[in-house]
Design an enzyme around this catalytic site. Structure first.
Site, mmCIF file in Angstrom:
data_model
loop_
_atom_site.group_PDB
_atom_site.id
_atom_site.type_symbol
_atom_site.label_atom_id
_atom_site.label_comp_id
_atom_site.label_asym_id
_atom_site.label_seq_id
_atom_site.Cartn_x
_atom_site.Cartn_y
_atom_site.Cartn_z
ATOM 1 N N CYS A 1 -16.213 -8.544 -16.295
ATOM 2 C CA CYS A 1 -17.406 -7.844 -15.801
ATOM 3 C C CYS A 1 -18.573 -7.975 -16.784
ATOM 4 O O CYS A 1 -19.736 -7.978 -16.377
ATOM 5 C CB CYS A 1 -17.111 -6.365 -15.574
ATOM 6 S SG CYS A 1 -16.255 -6.033 -14.027
ATOM 7 N N ASP B 1 0.788 -1.251 0.000
ATOM 8 C CA ASP B 1 0.000 0.000 0.000
ATOM 9 C C ASP B 1 0.814 1.294 0.000
ATOM 10 O O ASP B 1 0.286 2.323 -0.387
ATOM 11 C CB ASP B 1 -0.883 0.103 1.264
ATOM 12 C CG ASP B 1 -2.247 -0.490 1.064
ATOM 13 O OD1 ASP B 1 -2.478 -1.027 -0.017
ATOM 14 O OD2 ASP B 1 -3.060 -0.417 2.000
ATOM 15 N N CYS C 1 -22.561 -6.671 -16.678
ATOM 16 C CA CYS C 1 -22.995 -6.446 -15.285
ATOM 17 C C CYS C 1 -22.767 -4.987 -14.865
ATOM 18 O O CYS C 1 -21.776 -4.371 -15.246
ATOM 19 C CB CYS C 1 -22.200 -7.390 -14.379
ATOM 20 S SG CYS C 1 -22.498 -7.136 -12.627
#
Ligand code: SF4
Length: 352
Positions: A196, A142, A199
């Site tokens: 995807c 991160d 959707c």
């Protein structure tokens, strides 16, 4: 097998031994998604997250110009670990007395530490097996100036969904990512295809319309950003949309069909701390300094600070529809000051 392919296979093996479910390799390159990242920042969609806007000496965003930021690096080893536990999704929780803390933040150990420990284990193995004695490596969880999910896509770990999360076809999107940058040229994997399709569940489900278009999130409208990153008062017009989320939001992942059968992890460090799954709003609204410190030691939830978490819990009370919170809200408005008193006043108004 060529040496770079053999090394790639060995490092993936080491990553799996360290506990990562997924590992892939991407070339360190200015992939097209990084242009989108620059445009996203320029449009103001990063909100107050100034750390995303750090620039190099040439004035370019560090995260969007990897070849300048890391001139020594050739490959990015992307590791991913499942943090899903056997708990209901936020969309299944109805108790008005309780709020929601994002799934990733429940864990007993701060995920930065847990993932970094495993990453270091894989890095050590890489250093043992690499032929290059001048090898340079760097590990990030991160905190590095790079957009991890873009490399995860090119490493074949998953695709970036319309909800902007990384999704793996087998595991879903409850994934922590860790990356090892290396000067070694390793045989890269193929990018993961986008699954995807037609959707739009995440876009339709977002209560604050933060997904302003497929693959585009406006952080300023995102419940996760508002409850975690936003300091001070939350603008009145945004409060109702937050619902009972007190730290982060999982809705766009909870509704994603790829998470319907997401496996759960047995890893001890990712099991929830007591009280954090559907936390009692009254508890959080009145949590003492000492209890906050104790309860959230080594937890990402510290990021909101005590006043931020209390502010969020009080706003959630105002959105609960539960009038039994009214006496507590009155008391908080009277006894407290700053964002806490202000949130209590506004929640009292919303409930009456
Ligand atoms: Fe993609 Fe649908 Fe999941 Fe959104 S909910 S990320 S559109 S699969």
């Amino acid at each position: 097998m060529p040496l770079s392919a053999q090394l790639a296979a060995n490092i993936k093996h080491a990553a799996h031994n360290a506990g990562f479910e997924l590992c892939g390799i991407a070339p360190l390159r200015a992939h097209p998604e990084l242009d989108h990242f620059s445009a996203w920042v320029a449009a103001g969609h990063a909100g107050e997250m100034k750390y995303l806007e750090t620039r190099g000496e040439n004035g370019d965003l560090k995260r969007a110009s990897p070849e300048t930021t890391f001139p020594w690096a050739c490959s990015v080893i992307v590791c991913a670990i499942n943090y899903n536990t056997a708990q209901p999704y936020s969309t299944e929780v109805r108790d008005p007395q309780c709020g929601w803390i994002s799934r990733y933040a429940w864990s007993r150990e701060d995920y930065h530490d847990a993932v970094m420990r495993k990453l270091r284990q894989a890095e050590t193995k890489l250093r043992e097996i690499a032929p290059d004695t001048n090898l340079t490596t760097r590990c990030y969880v991160d905190t590095g100036p790079l957009v991890e999910r873009v490399y995860a896509k090119y490493a074949g770990v998953g695709w970036i969904g319309k909800n902007t999360c990384l999704i793996n076809q087998q595991i879903g999107s409850w994934l922590f990512l860790g990356v090892i940058l290396t000067s070694l040229e390793l045989t890269p994997d193929l990018p993961a295809p986008d699954r995807c399709g037609s959707c739009t569940r995440c876009i339709d489900a977002c209560p604050t319309d933060a997904l302003i278009a497929p693959y585009q999130l406006d952080s300023n409208k995102c419940i996760s950003y508002i409850t975690i990153e936003k300091r001070g008062e939350i603008p009145e017009e945004m409060r109702a949309g937050i619902g009972r989320h007190v730290y982060g939001c999982d809705i766009c992942q909870d509704v994603c069909p790829w998470n319907r059968k997401a496996p759960v992890t047995a890893a001890e460090e990712f099991q929830p701390r007591e009280g954090l799954v559907n936390p009692a709003l009254a508890w959080l609204a009145e949590i003492s300094e000492e209890e906050f410190r104790e309860k959230f030691r080594g937890s990402p939830i510290k990021r909101t600070k005590r006043s931020g978490l209390r502010r969020n819990a009080i706003i959630a009370m105002g959105n609960s529809g539960d009038a039994s919170f009214l006496p507590l809200l009155k008391k908080l408005e009277k006894d407290e000051d700053g964002v806490v008193a202000q949130a209590a006043k506004s929640s009292w108004n919303r409930l009456t």
